[in-house]
Design an enzyme around this catalytic site. Structure first.
Site, short mmCIF file in Angstrom:
data_model
loop_
_atom_site.label_atom_id
_atom_site.label_comp_id
_atom_site.label_asym_id
_atom_site.label_seq_id
_atom_site.Cartn_x
_atom_site.Cartn_y
_atom_site.Cartn_z
N TRP A 1 0.84 -1.20 0.00
CA TRP A 1 0.00 0.00 0.00
C TRP A 1 0.88 1.25 0.00
O TRP A 1 1.88 1.28 0.73
CB TRP A 1 -0.89 -0.01 1.24
CG TRP A 1 -1.97 1.01 1.19
CD1 TRP A 1 -1.91 2.29 1.68
CD2 TRP A 1 -3.27 0.86 0.63
NE1 TRP A 1 -3.10 2.92 1.46
CE2 TRP A 1 -3.95 2.09 0.82
CE3 TRP A 1 -3.93 -0.18 -0.02
CZ2 TRP A 1 -5.27 2.29 0.39
CZ3 TRP A 1 -5.23 0.00 -0.45
CH2 TRP A 1 -5.89 1.23 -0.24
N ASP B 1 -8.36 -8.24 7.47
CA ASP B 1 -8.50 -7.02 8.27
C ASP B 1 -9.24 -7.39 9.54
O ASP B 1 -10.26 -8.09 9.47
CB ASP B 1 -9.39 -5.99 7.56
CG ASP B 1 -8.73 -5.34 6.37
OD1 ASP B 1 -9.46 -4.63 5.65
OD2 ASP B 1 -7.53 -5.55 6.15
N HIS C 1 -8.89 -2.21 12.46
CA HIS C 1 -8.18 -1.48 11.39
C HIS C 1 -8.90 -0.17 11.06
O HIS C 1 -8.28 0.86 10.82
CB HIS C 1 -8.08 -2.38 10.16
CG HIS C 1 -7.49 -1.74 8.95
ND1 HIS C 1 -6.31 -1.01 8.97
CD2 HIS C 1 -7.91 -1.72 7.65
CE1 HIS C 1 -6.03 -0.59 7.75
NE2 HIS C 1 -6.99 -1.00 6.94
N HIS D 1 -15.58 -0.85 3.92
CA HIS D 1 -15.14 -1.54 5.14
C HIS D 1 -16.22 -1.44 6.22
O HIS D 1 -16.59 -2.44 6.85
CB HIS D 1 -13.84 -0.93 5.67
CG HIS D 1 -12.60 -1.33 4.95
ND1 HIS D 1 -12.17 -0.73 3.79
CD2 HIS D 1 -11.69 -2.30 5.23
CE1 HIS D 1 -11.04 -1.29 3.40
NE2 HIS D 1 -10.72 -2.23 4.23
N1 LIG Z 1 -5.27 -3.36 2.95
C1 LIG Z 1 -5.61 -2.11 3.57
C2 LIG Z 1 -5.17 -0.89 2.86
C3 LIG Z 1 -5.33 0.25 3.75
O1 LIG Z 1 -6.41 0.60 4.06
C4 LIG Z 1 -4.15 0.93 4.26
C5 LIG Z 1 -3.00 0.24 4.48
C6 LIG Z 1 -1.88 0.93 4.92
C7 LIG Z 1 -1.95 2.28 5.14
C8 LIG Z 1 -3.13 2.98 4.92
C9 LIG Z 1 -4.26 2.28 4.49
N2 LIG Z 1 -5.48 2.80 4.27
C10 LIG Z 1 -5.85 4.01 4.28
O2 LIG Z 1 -5.13 4.99 4.42
C11 LIG Z 1 -7.13 -2.15 3.70
O3 LIG Z 1 -7.54 -2.73 4.67
O4 LIG Z 1 -7.84 -1.68 2.84
ZN LIG Z 2 -9.22 -3.54 4.09
ZN LIG Z 3 -6.15 -4.65 4.75
#
Ligand SMILES: N[C@@H](CC(=O)c1ccccc1NC=O)C(=O)O
Ligand SMILES: [Zn+2]
Ligand SMILES: [Zn+2]
Length: 209
Positions: free
Chosen positions: A20, A56, A60, A161
Protein backbone atom coordinates in the site's frame (compact mmCIF):
# COMPACT_ATOMS: atom_id res chain seq x y z
CA UNK A 1 -12.23 -41.18 -4.25
CA UNK A 2 -8.93 -39.21 -4.04
CA UNK A 3 -9.53 -35.70 -2.58
CA UNK A 4 -8.54 -32.88 -4.96
CA UNK A 5 -5.31 -30.93 -4.26
CA UNK A 6 -5.23 -27.68 -2.29
CA UNK A 7 -4.72 -24.55 -4.41
CA UNK A 8 -2.60 -21.71 -2.99
CA UNK A 9 -4.46 -18.39 -3.44
CA UNK A 10 -1.89 -16.36 -1.46
CA UNK A 11 0.49 -13.74 -2.76
CA UNK A 12 4.14 -14.78 -2.36
CA UNK A 13 5.83 -12.48 0.21
CA UNK A 14 8.89 -11.14 -1.60
CA UNK A 15 11.22 -8.16 -1.14
CA UNK A 16 10.01 -6.92 -4.56
CA UNK A 17 6.27 -7.10 -3.81
CA UNK A 18 4.20 -3.91 -4.00
CA UNK A 19 2.55 -2.70 -0.80
CA UNK A 20 0.00 0.00 0.00
CA UNK A 21 1.45 3.43 -0.90
CA UNK A 22 3.44 4.74 2.10
CA UNK A 23 3.02 1.54 4.11
CA UNK A 24 5.92 -0.54 5.48
CA UNK A 25 7.62 -2.45 2.60
CA UNK A 26 7.94 -6.22 2.98
CA UNK A 27 11.45 -7.38 3.79
CA UNK A 28 12.95 -10.76 4.60
CA UNK A 29 16.62 -10.85 5.54
CA UNK A 30 19.01 -13.12 7.35
CA UNK A 31 19.76 -11.81 10.85
CA UNK A 32 22.47 -14.45 11.42
CA UNK A 33 24.10 -16.85 8.96
CA UNK A 34 25.02 -20.45 9.71
CA UNK A 35 28.64 -19.34 9.49
CA UNK A 36 28.09 -16.78 12.27
CA UNK A 37 26.11 -19.06 14.55
CA UNK A 38 27.99 -22.22 13.76
CA UNK A 39 24.69 -24.08 13.47
CA UNK A 40 21.80 -22.30 11.79
CA UNK A 41 20.66 -19.48 9.50
CA UNK A 42 18.10 -17.25 11.23
CA UNK A 43 15.94 -14.81 9.28
CA UNK A 44 13.71 -11.91 10.18
CA UNK A 45 10.78 -10.19 8.40
CA UNK A 46 9.62 -6.62 8.48
CA UNK A 47 6.11 -6.12 7.16
CA UNK A 48 2.85 -4.25 7.37
CA UNK A 49 0.07 -6.58 8.54
CA UNK A 50 -1.68 -5.56 5.31
CA UNK A 51 1.10 -6.77 3.02
CA UNK A 52 0.10 -9.50 0.60
CA UNK A 53 -2.83 -11.78 1.34
CA UNK A 54 -4.25 -10.79 4.71
CA UNK A 55 -7.35 -10.32 6.79
CA UNK A 56 -8.50 -7.02 8.27
CA UNK A 57 -9.63 -6.94 11.89
CA UNK A 58 -12.39 -4.37 12.56
CA UNK A 59 -9.84 -2.48 14.69
CA UNK A 60 -8.18 -1.48 11.39
CA UNK A 61 -10.97 1.02 10.62
CA UNK A 62 -12.93 1.10 13.90
CA UNK A 63 -10.92 2.04 16.99
CA UNK A 64 -13.40 0.11 19.19
CA UNK A 65 -13.38 -2.86 16.81
CA UNK A 66 -12.18 -6.40 17.48
CA UNK A 67 -8.45 -7.02 17.19
CA UNK A 68 -6.93 -10.03 15.41
CA UNK A 69 -6.59 -12.14 18.57
CA UNK A 70 -10.31 -11.61 19.30
CA UNK A 71 -11.56 -12.91 15.92
CA UNK A 72 -13.60 -16.11 15.55
CA UNK A 73 -11.28 -18.48 13.67
CA UNK A 74 -14.32 -20.41 12.35
CA UNK A 75 -14.74 -17.51 9.91
CA UNK A 76 -11.48 -18.48 8.21
CA UNK A 77 -12.04 -22.22 7.74
CA UNK A 78 -14.96 -23.67 5.76
CA UNK A 79 -16.89 -23.67 2.52
CA UNK A 80 -16.54 -20.76 0.12
CA UNK A 81 -17.81 -19.78 -3.31
CA UNK A 82 -15.60 -18.16 -5.96
CA UNK A 83 -17.41 -15.92 -8.47
CA UNK A 84 -16.02 -13.98 -11.42
CA UNK A 85 -16.88 -10.28 -11.34
CA UNK A 86 -14.04 -9.10 -13.57
CA UNK A 87 -14.67 -5.99 -15.64
CA UNK A 88 -16.59 -3.87 -13.13
CA UNK A 89 -15.34 -0.56 -11.71
CA UNK A 90 -17.35 -1.28 -8.59
CA UNK A 91 -19.39 -4.19 -7.25
CA UNK A 92 -22.55 -4.03 -5.18
CA UNK A 93 -25.99 -5.62 -4.88
CA UNK A 94 -26.75 -5.25 -8.62
CA UNK A 95 -23.62 -7.08 -9.80
CA UNK A 96 -23.92 -9.84 -7.19
CA UNK A 97 -27.68 -10.53 -7.57
CA UNK A 98 -27.40 -12.67 -10.76
CA UNK A 99 -25.04 -15.11 -8.98
CA UNK A 100 -27.64 -16.36 -6.49
CA UNK A 101 -25.37 -16.53 -3.44
CA UNK A 102 -28.13 -17.48 -0.94
CA UNK A 103 -26.62 -19.37 2.00
CA UNK A 104 -22.99 -18.95 0.89
CA UNK A 105 -20.96 -18.39 4.10
CA UNK A 106 -17.73 -17.21 2.44
CA UNK A 107 -17.67 -15.37 -0.90
CA UNK A 108 -14.44 -14.87 -2.87
CA UNK A 109 -14.52 -12.28 -5.66
CA UNK A 110 -12.32 -12.53 -8.70
CA UNK A 111 -11.97 -9.04 -10.16
CA UNK A 112 -8.40 -8.93 -11.51
CA UNK A 113 -6.72 -10.31 -14.60
CA UNK A 114 -2.92 -10.41 -15.07
CA UNK A 115 -2.08 -8.58 -11.85
CA UNK A 116 1.64 -7.70 -11.53
CA UNK A 117 2.35 -8.11 -7.82
CA UNK A 118 5.46 -5.91 -8.02
CA UNK A 119 3.35 -2.86 -8.98
CA UNK A 120 0.55 -1.31 -6.86
CA UNK A 121 -2.52 -1.34 -9.14
CA UNK A 122 -3.50 2.12 -10.43
CA UNK A 123 -7.11 1.01 -10.70
CA UNK A 124 -8.90 -1.82 -9.00
CA UNK A 125 -12.51 -2.87 -8.49
CA UNK A 126 -14.00 -1.57 -5.23
CA UNK A 127 -17.15 -2.51 -3.31
CA UNK A 128 -20.11 -0.15 -3.07
CA UNK A 129 -21.76 0.74 0.23
CA UNK A 130 -24.84 -1.42 -0.49
CA UNK A 131 -22.73 -4.57 -0.43
CA UNK A 132 -22.86 -5.05 3.37
CA UNK A 133 -26.65 -5.31 3.79
CA UNK A 134 -26.90 -7.53 0.69
CA UNK A 135 -24.25 -9.98 1.90
CA UNK A 136 -25.88 -10.09 5.36
CA UNK A 137 -29.25 -10.91 3.73
CA UNK A 138 -27.59 -13.85 1.93
CA UNK A 139 -25.78 -15.13 5.04
CA UNK A 140 -22.24 -14.28 3.93
CA UNK A 141 -19.79 -13.97 6.87
CA UNK A 142 -16.48 -13.57 5.04
CA UNK A 143 -15.83 -11.55 1.87
CA UNK A 144 -12.54 -12.25 0.06
CA UNK A 145 -11.26 -10.09 -2.78
CA UNK A 146 -8.19 -10.12 -5.04
CA UNK A 147 -7.59 -6.36 -4.65
CA UNK A 148 -5.47 -4.46 -2.07
CA UNK A 149 -8.60 -3.05 -0.44
CA UNK A 150 -12.39 -3.11 -0.63
CA UNK A 151 -12.26 0.72 -0.74
CA UNK A 152 -10.49 3.11 -3.14
CA UNK A 153 -6.84 3.89 -2.46
CA UNK A 154 -7.69 7.49 -1.47
CA UNK A 155 -10.67 6.63 0.72
CA UNK A 156 -10.78 8.20 4.15
CA UNK A 157 -14.37 7.24 5.03
CA UNK A 158 -13.68 3.54 4.20
CA UNK A 159 -17.39 3.15 3.37
CA UNK A 160 -17.15 -0.44 2.09
CA UNK A 161 -15.14 -1.54 5.14
CA UNK A 162 -17.76 -0.04 7.48
CA UNK A 163 -20.68 -1.37 5.44
CA UNK A 164 -19.27 -4.90 5.66
CA UNK A 165 -18.44 -4.60 9.36
CA UNK A 166 -21.87 -3.17 10.26
CA UNK A 167 -23.35 -6.27 8.61
CA UNK A 168 -21.05 -8.74 10.38
CA UNK A 169 -19.04 -9.52 7.25
CA UNK A 170 -15.29 -9.95 7.76
CA UNK A 171 -12.65 -9.10 5.15
CA UNK A 172 -9.89 -11.04 3.36
CA UNK A 173 -7.81 -8.99 0.90
CA UNK A 174 -5.18 -9.55 -1.80
CA UNK A 175 -6.09 -13.15 -2.60
CA UNK A 176 -4.96 -14.51 -6.00
CA UNK A 177 -7.76 -16.03 -8.09
CA UNK A 178 -6.46 -15.64 -11.63
CA UNK A 179 -6.11 -19.38 -12.20
CA UNK A 180 -9.15 -20.36 -10.13
CA UNK A 181 -12.41 -21.50 -11.74
CA UNK A 182 -15.63 -20.11 -10.25
CA UNK A 183 -17.31 -22.68 -8.02
CA UNK A 184 -17.53 -24.13 -4.51
CA UNK A 185 -14.44 -24.80 -2.42
CA UNK A 186 -13.17 -25.44 1.07
CA UNK A 187 -11.17 -22.44 2.29
CA UNK A 188 -8.47 -22.16 4.94
CA UNK A 189 -7.09 -18.64 5.55
CA UNK A 190 -6.02 -18.49 9.18
CA UNK A 191 -4.71 -15.24 10.69
CA UNK A 192 -1.68 -15.36 12.99
CA UNK A 193 -2.54 -14.85 16.67
CA UNK A 194 -1.05 -11.33 16.76
CA UNK A 195 -2.08 -9.67 20.01
CA UNK A 196 -3.75 -6.28 19.49
CA UNK A 197 -3.33 -6.22 15.71
CA UNK A 198 -5.48 -4.50 13.05
CA UNK A 199 -4.79 -7.27 10.52
CA UNK A 200 -2.72 -10.36 9.85
CA UNK A 201 -1.01 -12.03 6.94
CA UNK A 202 -2.67 -15.36 6.08
CA UNK A 203 -1.74 -18.32 3.89
CA UNK A 204 -5.01 -18.73 1.98
CA UNK A 205 -5.69 -22.06 0.27
CA UNK A 206 -8.79 -23.56 -1.35
CA UNK A 207 -9.76 -27.11 -2.41
CA UNK A 208 -12.57 -27.87 -4.87
CA UNK A 209 -15.59 -29.55 -3.27
N1 LIG B 1 -5.27 -3.36 2.95
C1 LIG B 1 -5.61 -2.11 3.57
C2 LIG B 1 -5.17 -0.89 2.86
C3 LIG B 1 -5.33 0.25 3.75
O1 LIG B 1 -6.41 0.60 4.06
C4 LIG B 1 -4.15 0.93 4.26
C5 LIG B 1 -3.00 0.24 4.48
C6 LIG B 1 -1.88 0.93 4.92
C7 LIG B 1 -1.95 2.28 5.14
C8 LIG B 1 -3.13 2.98 4.92
C9 LIG B 1 -4.26 2.28 4.49
N2 LIG B 1 -5.48 2.80 4.27
C10 LIG B 1 -5.85 4.01 4.28
O2 LIG B 1 -5.13 4.99 4.42
C11 LIG B 1 -7.13 -2.15 3.70
O3 LIG B 1 -7.54 -2.73 4.67
O4 LIG B 1 -7.84 -1.68 2.84
ZN1 LIG C 1 -9.22 -3.54 4.09
ZN1 LIG D 1 -6.15 -4.65 4.75
Amino acid sequence: MEKKKWIDISQPLTNEMAVWPGDTPFSFQLSYTKEQTGSVNIGQITTSVHSGTHIDAPFHFDHEGKKVHELDIDLYIGTARVIDVTGYESVGRAELEPFGIEGVPRLLLRTMTDRDLTVFPEKYTVLREDVGPYLKEKGVRLLGIDTPSVDPVDSKKMLAHHSLHENDVFILENIVLEKVEPGNYELIALPLAIEGADGSPVRAVIRPI
